[in-house]
Write a protein that holds these residues in place. Structure first.
Motif, PDB file in Angstrom:
ATOM      1  N   SER A 275       0.809  -1.219   0.000  1.00 18.63           N
ATOM      2  CA  SER A 275       0.000   0.000   0.000  1.00 18.63           C
ATOM      3  C   SER A 275       0.838   1.264   0.000  1.00 18.63           C
ATOM      4  O   SER A 275       0.356   2.325  -0.412  1.00 18.63           O
ATOM      5  CB  SER A 275      -0.939  -0.006   1.214  1.00 18.63           C
ATOM      6  OG  SER A 275      -1.900  -1.037   1.101  1.00 18.63           O
ATOM      7  N   SER A 276       2.076   1.168   0.454  1.00 18.34           N
ATOM      8  CA  SER A 276       2.950   2.346   0.417  1.00 18.34           C
ATOM      9  C   SER A 276       3.576   2.533  -0.953  1.00 18.34           C
ATOM     10  O   SER A 276       4.194   3.571  -1.206  1.00 18.34           O
ATOM     11  CB  SER A 276       4.049   2.230   1.484  1.00 18.34           C
ATOM     12  OG  SER A 276       4.964   1.202   1.157  1.00 18.34           O
ATOM     13  N   GLY A 277       3.447   1.520  -1.836  1.00 14.82           N
ATOM     14  CA  GLY A 277       3.888   1.698  -3.213  1.00 14.82           C
ATOM     15  C   GLY A 277       4.939   0.754  -3.736  1.00 14.82           C
ATOM     16  O   GLY A 277       5.405   0.917  -4.870  1.00 14.82           O
ATOM     17  N   ALA A 278       5.338  -0.249  -2.951  1.00 18.57           N
ATOM     18  CA  ALA A 278       6.337  -1.202  -3.442  1.00 18.57           C
ATOM     19  C   ALA A 278       5.796  -1.951  -4.660  1.00 18.57           C
ATOM     20  O   ALA A 278       4.612  -2.299  -4.719  1.00 18.57           O
ATOM     21  CB  ALA A 278       6.699  -2.196  -2.335  1.00 18.57           C
ATOM     22  N   GLY A 279       6.681  -2.211  -5.629  1.00 14.69           N
ATOM     23  CA  GLY A 279       6.251  -2.929  -6.832  1.00 14.69           C
ATOM     24  C   GLY A 279       5.962  -4.387  -6.572  1.00 14.69           C
ATOM     25  O   GLY A 279       4.999  -4.951  -7.113  1.00 14.69           O
ATOM     26  N   LEU A 280       6.785  -5.019  -5.749  1.00 16.25           N
ATOM     27  CA  LEU A 280       6.645  -6.436  -5.419  1.00 16.25           C
ATOM     28  C   LEU A 280       6.886  -6.630  -3.926  1.00 16.25           C
ATOM     29  O   LEU A 280       7.704  -5.917  -3.332  1.00 16.25           O
ATOM     30  CB  LEU A 280       7.645  -7.290  -6.198  1.00 16.25           C
ATOM     31  CG  LEU A 280       7.531  -7.315  -7.730  1.00 16.25           C
ATOM     32  CD1 LEU A 280       8.803  -7.894  -8.323  1.00 16.25           C
ATOM     33  CD2 LEU A 280       6.318  -8.133  -8.155  1.00 16.25           C
ATOM     34  N   VAL A 281       6.196  -7.608  -3.337  1.00 20.92           N
ATOM     35  CA  VAL A 281       6.420  -7.950  -1.925  1.00 20.92           C
ATOM     36  C   VAL A 281       6.431  -9.464  -1.798  1.00 20.92           C
ATOM     37  O   VAL A 281       5.538 -10.156  -2.307  1.00 20.92           O
ATOM     38  CB  VAL A 281       5.336  -7.361  -0.998  1.00 20.92           C
ATOM     39  CG1 VAL A 281       5.564  -7.818   0.446  1.00 20.92           C
ATOM     40  CG2 VAL A 281       5.332  -5.838  -1.071  1.00 20.92           C
ATOM     41  N   THR A 282       7.441  -9.963  -1.112  1.00 20.24           N
ATOM     42  CA  THR A 282       7.524 -11.380  -0.781  1.00 20.24           C
ATOM     43  C   THR A 282       7.614 -11.512   0.729  1.00 20.24           C
ATOM     44  O   THR A 282       8.343 -10.756   1.384  1.00 20.24           O
ATOM     45  CB  THR A 282       8.761 -12.033  -1.425  1.00 20.24           C
ATOM     46  OG1 THR A 282       8.623 -11.989  -2.852  1.00 20.24           O
ATOM     47  CG2 THR A 282       8.918 -13.479  -0.978  1.00 20.24           C
ATOM     48  N   ALA A 283       6.879 -12.465   1.279  1.00 16.62           N
ATOM     49  CA  ALA A 283       6.945 -12.766   2.707  1.00 16.62           C
ATOM     50  C   ALA A 283       7.714 -14.060   2.909  1.00 16.62           C
ATOM     51  O   ALA A 283       7.487 -15.042   2.196  1.00 16.62           O
ATOM     52  CB  ALA A 283       5.539 -12.895   3.282  1.00 16.62           C
ATOM     53  N   TYR A 284       8.638 -14.057   3.874  1.00 13.53           N
ATOM     54  CA  TYR A 284       9.404 -15.251   4.225  1.00 13.53           C
ATOM     55  C   TYR A 284       8.982 -15.658   5.633  1.00 13.53           C
ATOM     56  O   TYR A 284       9.228 -14.923   6.596  1.00 13.53           O
ATOM     57  CB  TYR A 284      10.901 -14.947   4.185  1.00 13.53           C
ATOM     58  CG  TYR A 284      11.790 -16.161   4.301  1.00 13.53           C
ATOM     59  CD1 TYR A 284      12.437 -16.675   3.195  1.00 13.53           C
ATOM     60  CD2 TYR A 284      11.966 -16.796   5.528  1.00 13.53           C
ATOM     61  CE1 TYR A 284      13.252 -17.793   3.293  1.00 13.53           C
ATOM     62  CE2 TYR A 284      12.773 -17.916   5.641  1.00 13.53           C
ATOM     63  CZ  TYR A 284      13.412 -18.418   4.521  1.00 13.53           C
ATOM     64  OH  TYR A 284      14.219 -19.529   4.631  1.00 13.53           O
ATOM     65  N   THR A 285       8.338 -16.815   5.765  1.00 10.69           N
ATOM     66  CA  THR A 285       7.778 -17.246   7.045  1.00 10.69           C
ATOM     67  C   THR A 285       8.039 -18.735   7.277  1.00 10.69           C
ATOM     68  O   THR A 285       8.448 -19.449   6.352  1.00 10.69           O
ATOM     69  CB  THR A 285       6.252 -17.030   7.071  1.00 10.69           C
ATOM     70  OG1 THR A 285       5.616 -18.000   6.228  1.00 10.69           O
ATOM     71  CG2 THR A 285       5.875 -15.631   6.615  1.00 10.69           C
ATOM     72  N   PRO A 286       7.766 -19.217   8.489  1.00 12.99           N
ATOM     73  CA  PRO A 286       7.748 -20.665   8.673  1.00 12.99           C
ATOM     74  C   PRO A 286       6.571 -21.269   7.895  1.00 12.99           C
ATOM     75  O   PRO A 286       5.683 -20.550   7.424  1.00 12.99           O
ATOM     76  CB  PRO A 286       7.567 -20.832  10.184  1.00 12.99           C
ATOM     77  CG  PRO A 286       6.990 -19.550  10.659  1.00 12.99           C
ATOM     78  CD  PRO A 286       7.533 -18.490   9.747  1.00 12.99           C
ATOM     79  N   LYS A 287       6.531 -22.591   7.771  1.00 11.21           N
ATOM     80  CA  LYS A 287       5.507 -23.249   6.950  1.00 11.21           C
ATOM     81  C   LYS A 287       4.084 -22.921   7.386  1.00 11.21           C
ATOM     82  O   LYS A 287       3.172 -22.845   6.561  1.00 11.21           O
ATOM     83  CB  LYS A 287       5.706 -24.765   6.988  1.00 11.21           C
ATOM     84  CG  LYS A 287       6.796 -25.268   6.053  1.00 11.21           C
ATOM     85  CD  LYS A 287       6.820 -26.787   6.043  1.00 11.21           C
ATOM     86  CE  LYS A 287       7.880 -27.290   5.058  1.00 11.21           C
ATOM     87  NZ  LYS A 287       7.922 -28.784   5.064  1.00 11.21           N
ATOM     88  N   CYS A 288       3.907 -22.686   8.692  1.00  6.83           N
ATOM     89  CA  CYS A 288       2.549 -22.455   9.193  1.00  6.83           C
ATOM     90  C   CYS A 288       1.929 -21.180   8.639  1.00  6.83           C
ATOM     91  O   CYS A 288       0.718 -20.977   8.770  1.00  6.83           O
ATOM     92  CB  CYS A 288       2.543 -22.424  10.721  1.00  6.83           C
ATOM     93  SG  CYS A 288       3.528 -21.081  11.446  1.00  6.83           S
ATOM     94  N   GLY A 289       2.732 -20.328   8.010  1.00  6.34           N
ATOM     95  CA  GLY A 289       2.201 -19.081   7.480  1.00  6.34           C
ATOM     96  C   GLY A 289       1.779 -19.141   6.028  1.00  6.34           C
ATOM     97  O   GLY A 289       1.147 -18.195   5.533  1.00  6.34           O
TER      98      GLY A 289
END
Length: 517
Positions: A275-289
């Motif tokens: 929402s702030s304007g990044a072109g791409l976002v990736t989340a790195y989480t444990p498997k439960c996420g």
């Protein structure tokens, strides 16, 4: 807006009289007249008793100028001289003579043998505090403190000139009973830093800066320790988009965090980054996420650790522009090892929050691994773990500045007026409200700042701008939800409106609209 120090205010006054070829008495007349104009505009001759308490220094001289103008304009004025010393300034004496020439009721002299029983102040009256100003360097006499107590007991509206009396501009208060509790403070040329610190902000409910014509070149050229950040200060930071823009031009944010039961933190940070304007976002989480993130935010890509409930290894084959790390991360031993390994090899810009800060505090040798201008966003307890305990706000700022210089990092001190600290410089934010005291609002801020860095904002600018947008979004959401019902997701929903507000023209008064018709 620059926040001038006491020494800079004195220097500005001196240079103004020299460059404008006026006397210090002329400058005092200008200051007192500005206060009168402010009051006159609001009162329009109303006959409410106005009690003007003047010290015997320059602040008292300002009060005498004000009282004189009030008298000559027919207001109901009672003037008092708080005779707390035998060191009267020249400009005070000049204005003392001037006020005696316009009224047969000379100012009432108050001294240490006065019990104040003859001073009657009603709850509907107005008190003007012109006793000490910025020049105070020691606690006031006990009898003056009793006068201040009488102010409070009256419950009258109290207007302080420049600074509530008894409040130091550059150090903590020893005794809060020795300080005037102002309803409103009219500060000359710029507000004071103490208006924005948790320990001292309570001494003035509201403030306004009055332009008294201090030399413009001096104001422009003088570097100050602190700056106040509002809309006019962040508009120059804004980066507009071109017509042929594409997502690859606005960077890739990697949010690393989450643990069993705390995947929501990654959700909030990732959504805020988008929402702030990044072109791409990736989340790195444990498997439960994995499933919750893929379902809740289809715009966000997800990479998972091999572990089910916590991050034990940080390994990715993408090339992000910035990493926001720590939200919901947890502090398990394996997570600490993964965090340490990551820091040893990382060269990307970092925004570190929450458990990322706690891991740094647990092993402070890791601080040496942080890239230059890494952004740390601690709440008070996390900050204490990083820099140690402090006795007052001034010691806190001193510790944070030293910490920032030692590790070349940007530290955001979160609070009602969040302060961005980089080396010896302070940037004091003006947006935000108590509704932000809710779970997840810090995660949103991590995402906003990360998203700005991805778009090409320098880390310091991203922090200053991000804090402003974050607070402004919450202010906009407040109109629909109020303090108690505001939640972090609401802040994300109004980030777009906060951007739009940057260039929204103020509404014209109804009278001007009618005149046009």
């Amino acid at each position: 807006m620059k926040l001038l120090s006491k020494e800079q205010i004195y220097e500005g006054d001196k240079l103004t009289t020299e460059r404008q070829n006026i006397s210090s008495t002329d400058l005092m007349e200008r200051a007192g007249t500005q206060i009168f104009n402010w009051i006159h505009l609001r009162m329009q001759g109303a006959q409410v008793p106005i009690h003007v308490f003047c010290g015997i220094g320059n602040n008292g001289g300002d009060g005498l100028v004000l009282a004189r103008h009030l008298i000559t304009h027919g207001y109901n004025v009672i003037t008092y001289i708080v005779n707390c010393s035998d060191k009267r300034t020249k400009d005070f004496l000049i204005n003392y003579d001037r006020i005696k020439n316009v009224s047969k009721d000379w100012p009432k002299m108050l001294s240490c043998n006065n019990d104040f029983e003859d001073i009657v102040i009603g709850e509907e009256d107005i008190i003007v505090d012109a006793v000490f100003g910025i020049g105070i360097n020691r606690p006031p006499h006990e009898w003056v403190q009793k006068l201040f107590q009488k102010f409070r007991e009256s419950k009258a509206f109290t207007l302080a000139i420049d600074l509530p009396s008894g409040l130091y501009p550059d150090r903590p208060v020893e005794d809060e009973d020795a300080v005037v509790h102002a309803s409103y403070t009219l500060s000359f040329q710029s507000p004071k830093l103490v208006f924005f610190l948790p320990d001292t902000a309570k001494y003035t409910a509201h403030w306004e800066a009055l332009d008294i014509g201090i030399d413009r070149d001096y104001l422009i050229q003088t570097e100050t320790e602190a700056e106040l950040i509002a809309k006019l200060e962040v508009i120059p930071l804004y980066k507009p988009r071109e017509k042929f823009s594409h997502k690859g031009m606005f960077g890739h944010v990697l949010i690393i965090g989450g643990s069993y039961g705390k995947i929501g933190a990654v959700n909030l940070a990732s959504r805020a980054a988008l929402s702030s304007g990044a072109g791409l976002v990736t989340a790195y989480t444990p498997k439960c996420g994995y499933h919750s993130l893929q379902t809740a935010i289809p715009e966000v890509m997800v990479i998972t650790d091999d572990e089910e409930k916590f991050i034990s290894n940080i390994n990715f084959d993408i090339k992000p522009s910035v990493v926001g790390i720590g939200v919901g991360l947890g502090t398990s031993e394996k997570t600490m090892q993964a965090f340490q390994t990551f820091l040893k090899s990382n060269k990307l810009p970092l925004v570190i929050d929450a458990d990322g800060l706690n891991l740094l505090a647990e092993n402070k040798s890791l601080l040496k691994l942080l890239p230059a201008q890494t952004i740390l966003t601690p709440h008070p307890k996390e900050l204490e773990r990083l820099v140690g305990k402090w006795s007052d706000d001034f010691e806190k700022l001193k510790k944070v500045k030293a910490f920032s210089k030692k590790y070349n990092v940007i530290v955001l001190i979160k609070g009602a007026h969040s302060i961005t600290v980089y080396h010896d410089k302070l940037y004091v934010n003006t947006t935000g409200n108590p509704g932000m005291a809710t779970a997840g609002s810090g995660d949103v801020l991590t995402g906003v700042i990360s998203g700005l860095i991805a778009q090409g904002y320098e880390p310091l600018a991203a922090t200053i701008f991000g804090v402003y947008l974050h607070g402004k979004s919450a202010d906009i959401s407040l109109e629909d939800y109020g303090y108690q019902s505001l939640i972090a997701s609401h802040i994300i929903e109004t980030i777009g409106e906060a951007y739009i507000d940057l260039f929204k023209q103020p509404e014209q008064p109804q009278q001007e609209e009618e005149q046009k018709k």
